[in-house]
Structure formats: C-alpha cells, structure tokens
Motif scaffolding. Structure first.
Motif, PDB file in Angstrom:
ATOM      1  N   ILE A  95      41.365  46.599  46.969  1.00 53.00           N
ATOM      2  CA  ILE A  95      40.975  47.249  45.604  1.00 53.00           C
ATOM      3  C   ILE A  95      39.737  48.184  46.101  1.00 53.00           C
ATOM      4  O   ILE A  95      39.663  49.358  45.425  1.00 53.00           O
ATOM      5  CB  ILE A  95      40.319  46.135  44.815  1.00 53.00           C
ATOM      6  CG1 ILE A  95      41.534  45.246  44.140  1.00 53.00           C
ATOM      7  CG2 ILE A  95      39.387  46.992  43.756  1.00 53.00           C
ATOM      8  CD1 ILE A  95      41.072  44.218  43.236  1.00 53.00           C
ATOM      9  N   THR A 125      49.056  40.125  36.199  1.00 54.45           N
ATOM     10  CA  THR A 125      47.971  40.423  36.777  1.00 54.45           C
ATOM     11  C   THR A 125      47.836  41.534  37.602  1.00 54.45           C
ATOM     12  O   THR A 125      46.987  42.448  37.640  1.00 54.45           O
ATOM     13  CB  THR A 125      47.608  39.115  37.769  1.00 54.45           C
ATOM     14  OG1 THR A 125      47.698  37.960  36.896  1.00 54.45           O
ATOM     15  CG2 THR A 125      46.278  39.297  38.445  1.00 54.45           C
ATOM     16  N   ILE A 171      45.648  44.902  37.180  1.00 57.41           N
ATOM     17  CA  ILE A 171      44.720  45.672  37.997  1.00 57.41           C
ATOM     18  C   ILE A 171      44.927  46.991  38.314  1.00 57.41           C
ATOM     19  O   ILE A 171      43.819  47.899  38.204  1.00 57.41           O
ATOM     20  CB  ILE A 171      44.659  44.710  39.422  1.00 57.41           C
ATOM     21  CG1 ILE A 171      44.214  43.191  39.270  1.00 57.41           C
ATOM     22  CG2 ILE A 171      43.933  45.431  40.619  1.00 57.41           C
ATOM     23  CD1 ILE A 171      44.688  42.371  40.506  1.00 57.41           C
ATOM     24  N   ILE A 203      35.173  45.572  39.045  1.00 58.31           N
ATOM     25  CA  ILE A 203      36.719  45.408  39.028  1.00 58.31           C
ATOM     26  C   ILE A 203      36.641  44.155  39.962  1.00 58.31           C
ATOM     27  O   ILE A 203      37.709  43.193  39.505  1.00 58.31           O
ATOM     28  CB  ILE A 203      37.056  46.488  39.673  1.00 58.31           C
ATOM     29  CG1 ILE A 203      37.246  47.760  38.691  1.00 58.31           C
ATOM     30  CG2 ILE A 203      38.947  46.255  40.080  1.00 58.31           C
ATOM     31  CD1 ILE A 203      37.899  47.484  37.409  1.00 58.31           C
ATOM     32  N   CYS A 204      35.928  44.051  41.067  1.00 56.28           N
ATOM     33  CA  CYS A 204      36.174  42.961  41.974  1.00 56.28           C
ATOM     34  C   CYS A 204      35.717  41.444  41.414  1.00 56.28           C
ATOM     35  O   CYS A 204      36.363  40.428  41.322  1.00 56.28           O
ATOM     36  CB  CYS A 204      35.450  43.171  43.189  1.00 56.28           C
ATOM     37  SG  CYS A 204      36.093  44.240  44.311  1.00 56.28           S
ATOM     38  N   PHE A 224      38.760  40.824  38.767  1.00 58.28           N
ATOM     39  CA  PHE A 224      39.986  40.388  39.498  1.00 58.28           C
ATOM     40  C   PHE A 224      40.154  39.667  40.737  1.00 58.28           C
ATOM     41  O   PHE A 224      41.171  39.364  41.338  1.00 58.28           O
ATOM     42  CB  PHE A 224      41.043  41.790  39.500  1.00 58.28           C
ATOM     43  CG  PHE A 224      40.953  42.535  38.136  1.00 58.28           C
ATOM     44  CD1 PHE A 224      42.027  41.915  37.265  1.00 58.28           C
ATOM     45  CD2 PHE A 224      40.527  43.842  37.679  1.00 58.28           C
ATOM     46  CE1 PHE A 224      42.036  42.226  36.051  1.00 58.28           C
ATOM     47  CE2 PHE A 224      40.645  44.167  36.597  1.00 58.28           C
ATOM     48  CZ  PHE A 224      41.380  43.686  35.572  1.00 58.28           C
TER      49      PHE A 224
END
Length: 217
Positions: free
Chosen positions: A115, A178, A182, A209-210, A213
């Motif tokens: 990511i 999922t 993402i 974001i981390c 997700f």
C-alpha cells in the motif's frame, strides 16, 4: 500547480520507391513517437497537464496533427504512453519484492508495504494518472476494475489477503470486495482530493489507509 499504461504501431505497405523500407518506416515511426513524448513531457512539466492540448503537442514536436492523431486519439493516450514503461517497471518491482520476502514476513506486513509503495507511485505520477482516468471515464465502456493496471494490482494484493486469512492473521473476509475497496481508495482522484482539497499530507493519507485496511481488518 505544475506537474512534471496504448496504441499499436501501424505501418503501411506501399511502393518501395515511394515509402522507405520497413526498417526505415519503423525508425521514422519511433522517431515521431519520441518527439511527441519528449514534447509532451516538456509541456507537462511547465504547464498544468489539464491545460495542454493536442495542438500544442503537435506544434512543439513538429509533427503534423494528422500524424499525432493517428497515433494518439486524445491526451489520455499520450499520458498512457509516457507512463507505460514506468508503470510496467513499478508493477514488476512490486511482484519481485513480494517474491523475495522470507517466510517470517507476515502477509499483512507485506500488504502494508505494498500500500505504501502504491501511494508513493500515485503521489509521483498523480497528475498523469488522473488525466488518463478522466479521459477513459468519459467512455461508456469504462470500468476501473477492467483497467490493466487495476487487474495487475488486484492479482498482487488478493493473494496477500488470502494468505493472511489462511495463516490466521485475520478472520475470514470477502477477499474480492476487500481488495476492490482498497484499490478504489488509492486512485489518483481519491489521493489528489485528500491532498489538494482536504489538505492531507502523503504521510497522513498513508497512515489513514493502513489504519483502515491493515490494522482495521
């Protein structure tokens, strides 16, 4: 604000005296492409990408508009060609990085690293990527999930989620939903909106974001 993956080449089979040999035609076609891309890159670096026109690119490169439009239907295709080799290298490096990790590295740590690397790439290429997405969104047949880069990223991220479930790192989860969520959150439009409109720094975006997700699932 200033900001610094596609057509197949078409060659013409005509009288050899009127048209250079095949090798010469390919050489000329390659020269035109390089002139166009060099000029486009220069214009993108000194202007807002959204303001650059095909007419400007043709004029800057010294290539006729007919020649330009035979190769590229619109600015989005010029941007795609500029990004094609860079994007291919980036995706290959992601795949190689995941393959080289030892068994002690968890799938969720790999997901976090992936990511971060995707966001780094989007941050560096956001303006070009946004123009490409805008151009293709205008087509009725556009689906984000069918774009080659999206399909490739899905094939990279989905096995990480699957392995995390299999190894008990996370509970059973809908992998496709999922991964799609993402990747949808990492589009250039999402990133630019948060950075330029809402004032997020890249680090804040990465952490958010981390948190959603990686830690959140």
């Amino acid at each position: 604000m200033k900001h610094p993956d596609t057509n197949e080449n078409s060659l013409y089979n005509q009288d050899m005296k009127a048209i250079p040999p095949c090798g010469r035609r390919e050489e000329r076609d390659s020269e035109y492409r390089q002139r166009i891309l060099t000029s486009a890159r220069s214009l993108f670096e000194t202007n807002q990408i959204e303001s650059v026109t095909m007419h400007q690119i043709a004029k800057e490169s010294g290539v006729g508009q007919g020649t330009l439009y035979r190769r590229y239907a619109h600015i989005g295709e010029v941007c795609s060609d500029l990004l094609r080799s860079t994007t291919a290298q980036f995706l290959a490096s992601l795949e190689e990085g995941l393959a080289d990790r030892g068994p002690e590295v968890t799938a969720m740590n790999q997901l976090s690293d992936t990511i971060v690397r995707i966001i780094d790439f989007v941050d560096d290429k956001a303006s070009l990527l946004s123009v490409i997405n805008t151009m293709y969104t205008e087509k009725r047949s556009f689906y984000l999930h069918k774009k080659p880069i999206y399909i490739r990223l899905h094939s990279i991220v989905a096995p990480l989620i699957t392995r995390a479930v299999q190894q008990g790192e996370i509970e059973q989860i809908d992998v496709d939903l999922t991964v799609n969520t993402i990747l949808a959150s990492l589009t250039p439009e999402q990133y630019l909106y948060h950075r330029e409109i809402l004032g997020y720094s890249k680090q804040q975006f990465v952490e958010g974001i981390c948190r959603l997700f990686v830690k959140g699932i």
